[in-house]
Design an enzyme around this catalytic site. Structure first.
Site, PDB file in Angstrom:
ATOM      1  CG  HIS A 128      -2.135  -1.006   1.130  1.00 49.54           C
ATOM      2  ND1 HIS A 128      -2.390  -1.541  -0.258  1.00 49.54           N
ATOM      3  CD2 HIS A 128      -2.754  -1.510   2.136  1.00 49.54           C
ATOM      4  CE1 HIS A 128      -3.456  -2.297   0.226  1.00 49.54           C
ATOM      5  NE2 HIS A 128      -3.651  -2.557   1.191  1.00 49.54           N
ATOM      6  CG  HIS A 202      -8.229  -0.142   1.801  1.00 53.83           C
ATOM      7  ND1 HIS A 202      -8.846  -0.566   2.637  1.00 53.83           N
ATOM      8  CD2 HIS A 202      -7.095  -0.869   1.442  1.00 53.83           C
ATOM      9  CE1 HIS A 202      -8.055  -1.809   2.978  1.00 53.83           C
ATOM     10  NE2 HIS A 202      -7.092  -2.013   2.388  1.00 53.83           N
ATOM     11  CD  GLU A 339      -8.431  -3.033  -0.775  1.00 48.22           C
ATOM     12  OE1 GLU A 339      -6.981  -2.842  -1.092  1.00 48.22           O
ATOM     13  OE2 GLU A 339      -8.669  -4.058  -0.047  1.00 48.22           O
TER      14      GLU A 339
HETATM   15  C1  GLA Z   1      -5.619  -4.932   1.715  1.00 41.55           C
HETATM   16  C2  GLA Z   1      -4.655  -6.184   1.787  1.00 41.55           C
HETATM   17  C3  GLA Z   1      -4.778  -6.694   2.959  1.00 41.55           C
HETATM   18  C4  GLA Z   1      -4.767  -5.869   4.251  1.00 41.55           C
HETATM   19  C5  GLA Z   1      -5.468  -4.767   4.016  1.00 41.55           C
HETATM   20  C6  GLA Z   1      -5.383  -3.739   5.207  1.00 41.55           C
HETATM   21  O1  GLA Z   1      -6.969  -5.228   1.568  1.00 41.55           O
HETATM   22  O2  GLA Z   1      -4.703  -7.074   0.737  1.00 41.55           O
HETATM   23  O3  GLA Z   1      -4.047  -7.805   3.214  1.00 41.55           O
HETATM   24  O4  GLA Z   1      -3.157  -5.182   4.153  1.00 41.55           O
HETATM   25  O5  GLA Z   1      -5.472  -4.215   2.708  1.00 41.55           O
HETATM   26  O6  GLA Z   1      -5.449  -4.086   6.569  1.00 41.55           O
END
Ligand code: GLA
Length: 374
Positions: A128, A202, A339
């Site tokens: 991220h 997100h 997402e």
């Molecule tokens: C995304 C990732 C997850 C986690 C979330 C935040 O969805 O794929 O593994 O990191 O973000 O907690």
């Protein structure tokens, strides 16, 4: 007489005119940077609040089948709580959303390395956008009206070398709340050096209302006949595997909780669903990607995107240690994320659709979350 008429016309136009949302102060970050919040409403009473810190959507109120509004996104009540600790609640994620194996990639023969801020199963990777990704910076905000809808545009310049990525990247995200009960999200990207880019939103949704309960009874459909299985480090193996005959088949509506605890290696790796689905539409045109229906309230959310993939994450890592805006703790699977994105680790997977943005290119990406009730 003439004066009265003009007065009536002016009064009329102010009553019906849609005005650009104005910034309202929402505190400041530790270094004193002020943060503003913008409130978007539409003709049916839907309301979305978003702030300049992380482009975070703070709340999103949508009606159930009786017209009763509930806030359907998880989050906090104050800026301080977001700054302290947040699992990306409501945030814009980037420069590269999701994982990059070992935090390294190659562009134009040069190796780049990123902070290793995640380690599923003990395997380190970049997640991220890094230590201070797009979710933790203060964007510039501008309220606007587009095609009669209220909106806000957040812009940010990610400097060459920031979090280890090449090139000055100018990024904007525009949120619109239309009278079709759509939350539209449009990203616009430009760079002066080739760089991988994968931005996404997100938000954690709970169509019963945030803080109320888990999302296991929500029914989900994903228009994808394939997904990208991962290794123990949550990095795609590179395979595009058929969903057919697996707990990953959401080609017809299935309750999220129906198969999430089945014994399946992929569900073990993700501690539940936390995977990228390969959308059937790979055209780059806005296409129907997913739908979620909550039978109790009747609330439904349809997702459309120009992106080739979608990460469906069912809040496996929420563990009751975070208290949300209405005073309730967020426990495991109390929210889900859809997402829209390019596939994880694309910079290291030549066969995946490329995430490389070249100088001179202007990339646009659009996702629409449409709300209804039945
Ligand atoms: C995304 C990732 C997850 C986690 C979330 C935040 O969805 O794929 O593994 O990191 O973000 O907690």
């Amino acid at each position: 007489m003439k004066g009265v008429l003009i007065l009536l016309m002016v009064a009329g136009s102010t009553a019906f005119a849609v005005e650009a949302p104005k910034p309202v102060p929402f505190g400041a970050t530790a270094d004193g940077t002020p943060v503003d919040v913008y409130t978007l409403t539409n003709a049916h009473g839907l309301r979305l609040r978003a702030m300049t810190y992380g482009g975070i959507v703070l709340s999103l109120e949508v009606p159930d089948r009786h017209g009763k509004l509930a806030d359907v996104v998880l989050g906090y009540g104050s800026l301080a709580e977001y700054v302290k600790r947040s699992p990306y609640f409501g945030a814009v994620v980037g420069r590269y959303g999701n994982r990059i194996a070992k935090g390294t990639f190659n562009v134009g023969g040069r190796e780049y390395s990123l902070a290793l801020n995640n380690s599923p199963g003990g395997n380190k990777c970049a997640l991220h956008g890094g230590i201070r990704g797009f979710d933790k910076v203060v964007w510039k905000g501008e309220g606007l009206v587009q095609d009669g809808s209220q909106g806000v545009r957040f812009t940010y310049l990610s400097k060459d070398g920031e979090e280890g990525y090449p090139g000055n990247l100018a990024v904007s995200v525009t949120y619109l709340l239309t009278d079709l009960n759509e939350w539209q999200v449009v990203y616009e990207l430009r760079t002066d050096k080739a760089t991988p880019v994968n931005v996404t939103q997100h938000s954690y949704f709970n169509l019963k209302g945030e803080g109320s309960d888990d999302i296991l009874g929500h029914e989900l459909k994903i228009v994808a006949s394939k997904y990208t299985p991962v290794d123990a480090g949550m990095i795609p193996t590179g395979e595009l595997a058929p969903v057919s005959g697996t707990p990953f088949d959401f080609t017809i509506f299935q309750a999220i909780g129906a198969r999430v605890n089945l014994r399946h290696e992929q569900l073990t790796f993700g501690a539940g669903y936390d995977h990228n689905w390969v959308l059937d539409s790979q055209s780059g045109d806005l296409a129907f990607a997913a739908s979620v229906h909550e039978p109790g309230s009747g609330r439904t959310m349809d997702v459309f995107t120009t992106e080739p993939g979608i990460q469906f994450y069912c809040g496996n890592f929420l563990d009751g240690s975070l208290t949300g805006k209405s005073g309730n703790t967020y426990k495991s699977r109390n929210g889900f994320c859809l997402e829209t994105q390019h596939f994880p680790d694309s910079p290291n997977k030549d066969a995946f659709p490329s995430t490389l943005l070249e100088p001179g290119q202007a990339r646009q990406s659009k996702t629409v979350f449409r709300f209804s009730a039945r």
